[in-house]
Write a protein that holds these residues in place. Sequence first.
Motif, PDB file in Angstrom:
ATOM      1  N   SER A   1       1.086   6.056  23.518  1.00 14.62           N
ATOM      2  CA  SER A   1       2.212   5.882  24.437  1.00 14.62           C
ATOM      3  C   SER A   1       3.552   5.759  23.730  1.00 14.62           C
ATOM      4  CB  SER A   1       1.986   4.641  25.309  1.00 14.62           C
ATOM      5  OG  SER A   1       1.774   3.493  24.515  1.00 14.62           O
ATOM      6  N   ARG A   2       3.561   5.867  22.399  1.00  9.66           N
ATOM      7  CA  ARG A   2       4.790   5.745  21.609  1.00  9.66           C
ATOM      8  C   ARG A   2       5.516   4.431  21.940  1.00  9.66           C
ATOM      9  NH1 ARG A   2       5.761  10.583  19.003  1.00  9.66           N
ATOM     10  NH2 ARG A   2       4.942  12.482  19.955  1.00  9.66           N
ATOM     11  N   ALA A   3       4.762   3.354  21.973  1.00 11.34           N
ATOM     12  CA  ALA A   3       5.335   2.051  22.318  1.00 11.34           C
ATOM     13  C   ALA A   3       6.286   1.566  21.227  1.00 11.34           C
ATOM     14  CB  ALA A   3       4.212   1.042  22.529  1.00 11.34           C
ATOM     15  N   GLY A   4       7.155   0.664  21.620  1.00 12.03           N
ATOM     16  CA  GLY A   4       8.123   0.071  20.695  1.00 12.03           C
ATOM     17  C   GLY A   4       9.242  -0.604  21.453  1.00 12.03           C
ATOM     18  N   THR A   5       9.922   0.171  22.284  1.00 13.96           N
ATOM     19  CA  THR A   5      11.039  -0.345  23.074  1.00 13.96           C
ATOM     20  C   THR A   5      10.631  -0.439  24.537  1.00 13.96           C
ATOM     21  OG1 THR A   5      12.607   0.713  21.565  1.00 13.96           O
ATOM     22  CG2 THR A   5      13.442   0.042  23.728  1.00 13.96           C
ATOM     23  N   ALA A   6      11.015  -1.523  25.183  1.00 10.88           N
ATOM     24  CA  ALA A   6      10.699  -1.679  26.601  1.00 10.88           C
ATOM     25  C   ALA A   6      11.295  -0.529  27.409  1.00 10.88           C
ATOM     26  CB  ALA A   6      11.227  -3.013  27.113  1.00 10.88           C
ATOM     27  N   ARG A   7      10.577  -0.112  28.430  1.00 11.52           N
ATOM     28  CA  ARG A   7      11.096   0.929  29.312  1.00 11.52           C
ATOM     29  C   ARG A   7      12.322   0.405  30.052  1.00 11.52           C
ATOM     30  NH1 ARG A   7       7.110   4.938  30.189  1.00 11.52           N
ATOM     31  NH2 ARG A   7       4.981   4.256  29.661  1.00 11.52           N
ATOM     32  N   LYS A   8      13.182   1.302  30.444  1.00 14.05           N
ATOM     33  CA  LYS A   8      14.292   0.929  31.305  1.00 14.05           C
ATOM     34  C   LYS A   8      13.738   0.536  32.676  1.00 14.05           C
ATOM     35  CE  LYS A   8      17.676   3.972  29.073  1.00 14.05           C
ATOM     36  NZ  LYS A   8      18.611   5.123  29.257  1.00 14.05           N
ATOM     37  N   SER A   9      14.300  -0.497  33.251  1.00 14.91           N
ATOM     38  CA  SER A   9      13.934  -0.931  34.610  1.00 14.91           C
ATOM     39  C   SER A   9      12.452  -1.262  34.732  1.00 14.91           C
ATOM     40  CB  SER A   9      14.314   0.149  35.634  1.00 14.91           C
ATOM     41  OG  SER A   9      15.686   0.448  35.571  1.00 14.91           O
TER      42      SER A   9
END
Length: 362
Positions: free
Chosen positions: A32-40
């Motif tokens: 999922s290429r996690a790292g930064t929180a999604r917007k909204s």
Amino acid sequence: MLKLLQKLGYFPKTAVWELTLACNLNCRHCGSRAGTARKSELSDEALFALADELVDLGLERVTLSGGEPTLHPRWADLGAHLTGQGVSVNMISNGLTWDREKAKKARDAGFGSVAFSVDGFEEAHDFIRSVRGGYRKILDALEASRAEDLPIAVVTTIYRNNISELRAMKPFLASLGVASWQLQIGNPAGNMKDNRELVLAPEDLLEIVPLLAELRSEGGDPVIYIGDNIGYFGPYEEALRGAGREIDFWLGCRAGLQVIGIESHGAIKGCLSLPSVLNHEDRFVEGTVVEQSLTDIWCNPDGFAYNRAFSTDRLGGFCRTCSYNEICRGGCLWTAFSHSGDRFDNPFCYYRVAVEKGIITP
């Protein structure tokens, strides 16, 4: 099996819920290429409302995931909210910041277990996780959980560097008090797509499947669970999936049939592993709870068509002619798509490889 599910109706019995895409690691195999929180990302109000709607739709089990779910401030509260309504709750964590305080929160919230990602011994684990000391943090996390009498599980993603360590891992995990161990194969999606040299080849199944079948048949702790992207059929199927029930073989992908995936901003998929916007893909997103209710998304007669409207005519390549195609339906949808770009032609199948290599006669 699909006809039986159609007759009984579709209920999201099992959910994998990405609480946040924020993560304190940058793993080489992260789909999922996690790292930064999604917007909204969903508000607290929306989060708990969605939990109640899932319960109303028949939710029985949920895995809280990420990103790293403990980076969401309400992970324990949401877990308690669900367990209070009879839902079995567990969570998967990278263990980097896990301690006794978090273990106590999970236990007090009624979590059935917490699973930690352990991708081999120290060198292999720290390499795929892109952090030095991560393996030692995992050992600390397991110890903290044991100290709070919280049942612990381990999830291992098999990749090029850790195949040779799988046999030795079982007794080691048992010595650490691990109750269950799930094994899955790393697919070339997300970050792993950028690290293809780490991805297994279909031929590796000729080694992996017999090994896992043997480890599982030995019994004892930890209890081994085989991921949906390992199989299918051939002489080892019962050993891989047998559980003392009448049906001891792969029953096909259940995404959108009995399984639901939830992204942190409210996007709904049949399986959380299926690619979406961060991988420049939108065909697997059925809708978002920000724009419509989960009930409307789940009950859409045209939704989740890759499984609900499945026909063997959709299959291609080897899968189209396979004698197991009606029940298998091409194996794991995510695996088929990530390896071949075709949702209905799966090269990562033990039976297929064994037939093509002349080991099995179809």
